[in-house]
Design an enzyme around this catalytic site. Structure first.
Site, mmCIF file in Angstrom:
data_model
loop_
_atom_site.group_PDB
_atom_site.id
_atom_site.type_symbol
_atom_site.label_atom_id
_atom_site.label_comp_id
_atom_site.label_asym_id
_atom_site.label_seq_id
_atom_site.Cartn_x
_atom_site.Cartn_y
_atom_site.Cartn_z
ATOM 1 N N HIS A 162 -24.560 -23.113 -49.186
ATOM 2 C CA HIS A 162 -25.264 -22.088 -49.971
ATOM 3 C C HIS A 162 -26.043 -22.655 -51.159
ATOM 4 O O HIS A 162 -26.977 -22.017 -51.657
ATOM 5 C CB HIS A 162 -24.256 -21.035 -50.447
ATOM 6 C CG HIS A 162 -24.847 -19.687 -50.730
ATOM 7 N ND1 HIS A 162 -26.166 -19.493 -51.120
ATOM 8 C CD2 HIS A 162 -24.301 -18.444 -50.686
ATOM 9 C CE1 HIS A 162 -26.388 -18.203 -51.294
ATOM 10 N NE2 HIS A 162 -25.277 -17.538 -51.041
ATOM 11 N N ASP A 378 -37.332 -14.085 -34.613
ATOM 12 C CA ASP A 378 -37.672 -14.106 -33.181
ATOM 13 C C ASP A 378 -37.912 -15.550 -32.730
ATOM 14 O O ASP A 378 -38.849 -16.204 -33.172
ATOM 15 C CB ASP A 378 -38.940 -13.250 -32.982
ATOM 16 C CG ASP A 378 -39.394 -13.180 -31.530
ATOM 17 O OD1 ASP A 378 -38.763 -13.808 -30.654
ATOM 18 O OD2 ASP A 378 -40.405 -12.492 -31.278
#
Length: 457
Positions: A162, A378
């Site tokens: 992170h 996508d």
């Protein structure tokens, strides 16, 4: 069979390192003073489910090649973190690569059920924790597993250190991989490092109040997670949100976002369920994306951590006995605290105080990823059936954090799903409290109310 009790076999190939497709600069790059705070030194899991497109392409091969090409632009991800004086983190851009796992699962997408939401069955099989790979220092900064499913669909699971990026930054990288997988030669948004934009001032000076970094003694052992932590997800569609708003005076409700209403409600229900002493301080940390708070705004393409943890703070007794509007005003004020000066003040505090962890004692942390874009990524197979955090309660302290994830239920209703992680005794009380709040305002049939309970199981 319910998806939560679903079990299946996953066959994994040996983990490999995917390096940038071309040679990249060998240099050291400093993280910002927001990036390297203690509270971000952990791995965060994300998972995406994709349907088959009836094509002949192998998602593993397509995505592995796209990662290698994307790393030419995002080459710091292929490096390793080191720690310098003052606990300052620096990326050594070694080009060693990100960890990649190819896998196959004896399961179809349909078997996961109509409503894909955390917690996911066999998550540890779909995002395998390669031994000695999860450290903050000297370890791969990304671990990615692509698992083919029997139906021709696949699961893309990722674990991020992170300190390198927040949700917006991670989605930017995933979109770059997606665009390249679909045939682009370069990402449409080029990455911008410029981490110095979020560094401490010289000399550092704390100019705002930061109760999110208060040192609070853990008198009741609340940080040690009990053995019976329960994970459940709750769906809030327009009906539920409207029911919650009915508990709030109209003048307050009008000026508050859905995020603020949900946060106030969940914070209050969770506090009642955990039963702290009435005089003890409780707090909720709201993650606020600060990219637009700067003048000029942070550059498009900046993929570092650019958020704050502003805090709403009160006593447990006051929160539990007051109407919901009280919690809501506290949350609303906390969110408004975040400005450019606030972010600079946080960076300064990190340098002055040695990069402390945010307060976790009697704390609830919420992160809204409804607009982060995980559900749009996508790779050439269309948008995911589910895209977003793999579970709630992540971080160094299990159970503290919840995500707000965009979701469409089996009736096609759009809303937000929230994974909650609580000790068993508290989860039952939490559900009761939430049900009361909703049912008092739904004025609807028992069937409607039982829909909420079902979606929560």
């Amino acid at each position: 069979m319910g998806s939560k009790s679903l079990t299946f076999r996953v066959t994994r190939q040996k983990p490999e390192l995917v390096r940038p497709a071309k040679s990249t600069p060998r240099e050291c790059k400093l993280l910002s003073d927001i990036d390297d705070q203690e509270g971000l030194r952990f791995q965060i899991p994300v998972i995406q489910f994709y349907s088959s497109d009836d094509g002949r392409r192998d998602p593993v091969k397509v995505i592995r090649e796209a990662i290698a090409k994307a790393l030419v632009f995002y080459y710091p991800f292929a490096g390793r973190l080191r720690e310098c004086a003052g606990r300052k983190l620096v990326v050594d851009c070694t080009g060693e690569g990100v960890m990649f796992i190819e896998a196959d699962a004896e399961v179809t997408l349909e078997q996961f059920g109509e409503e894909l939401q955390p917690p996911f069955p066999c998550l540890e099989e779909l995002l395998y924790d390669v031994p000695d790979s999860a450290g903050v220092l000297h370890c791969p900064l990304l671990l990615i597993q692509v698992t083919r499913l029997r139906c021709g669909g696949f699961i893309f699971a990722l674990r991020l250190n992170h300190t390198m990026s927040d949700a917006a930054g991670l989605v930017q990288f995933m979109n770059a991989v997606g665009e390249i997988a679909r045939g682009a030669s370069a990402p449409s948004v080029l990455p911008v490092w410029q981490r110095e934009l979020l560094n401490a001032r010289d000399p550092p000076r704390v100019t705002c109040t930061h109760h999110e970094y208060d040192e609070v003694a853990d008198t009741k052992g609340t940080i040690i997670p009990p053995d019976d932590m329960v994970h459940r997800s709750f769906f809030f569609g327009p009906t539920e949100v409207s029911a919650l708003r009915k508990s709030i005076p109209l003048d307050i409700s009008r000026k508050c976002s859905t995020f603020e209403v949900l946060t106030a409600c969940l914070w209050r229900c969770r506090t009642i369920a955990l039963q702290p002493e009435p005089n003890e301080e409780v707090r909720v940390l709201c993650i606020v994306n600060a990219r637009s708070k700067f003048d000029p705004p942070l550059p498009q393409g900046y993929y570092g951590n650019a958020f704050a943890f502003p805090v709403a703070l009160t006593t447990a007794g006051e929160l539990c006995k007051s109407p919901l509007g009280y919690a809501l005003e506290l949350v609303n004020k906390a969110k408004c605290d975040v400005t450019e000066d606030y972010m600079k003040s946080v960076a300064d505090l990190m340098v002055i105080k040695g990069r402390p962890h945010f307060t976790v004692v009697r704390t609830y942390l919420v992160s809204d990823v409804t607009r982060a874009g995980f559900n749009e990524v996508d790779f050439g197979w269309g948008k995911p059936a589910y895209g977003g955090p793999a579970k709630g309660g992540v971080g160094a302290i299990p159970g503290v954090a919840s995500f707000y994830i965009p979701f469409k239920n089996k009736n096609g209703e759009k809303g937000i799903v929230v994974p909650i992680c609580l000790p068993g005794f508290a989860m039952d009380e939490f559900v009761r409290e939430l049900e009361n709040l909703l049912s008092n305002n739904l004025h609807s049939s028992i069937d409607d109310r039982s829909t909420f309970v079902r979606s929560a199981l």
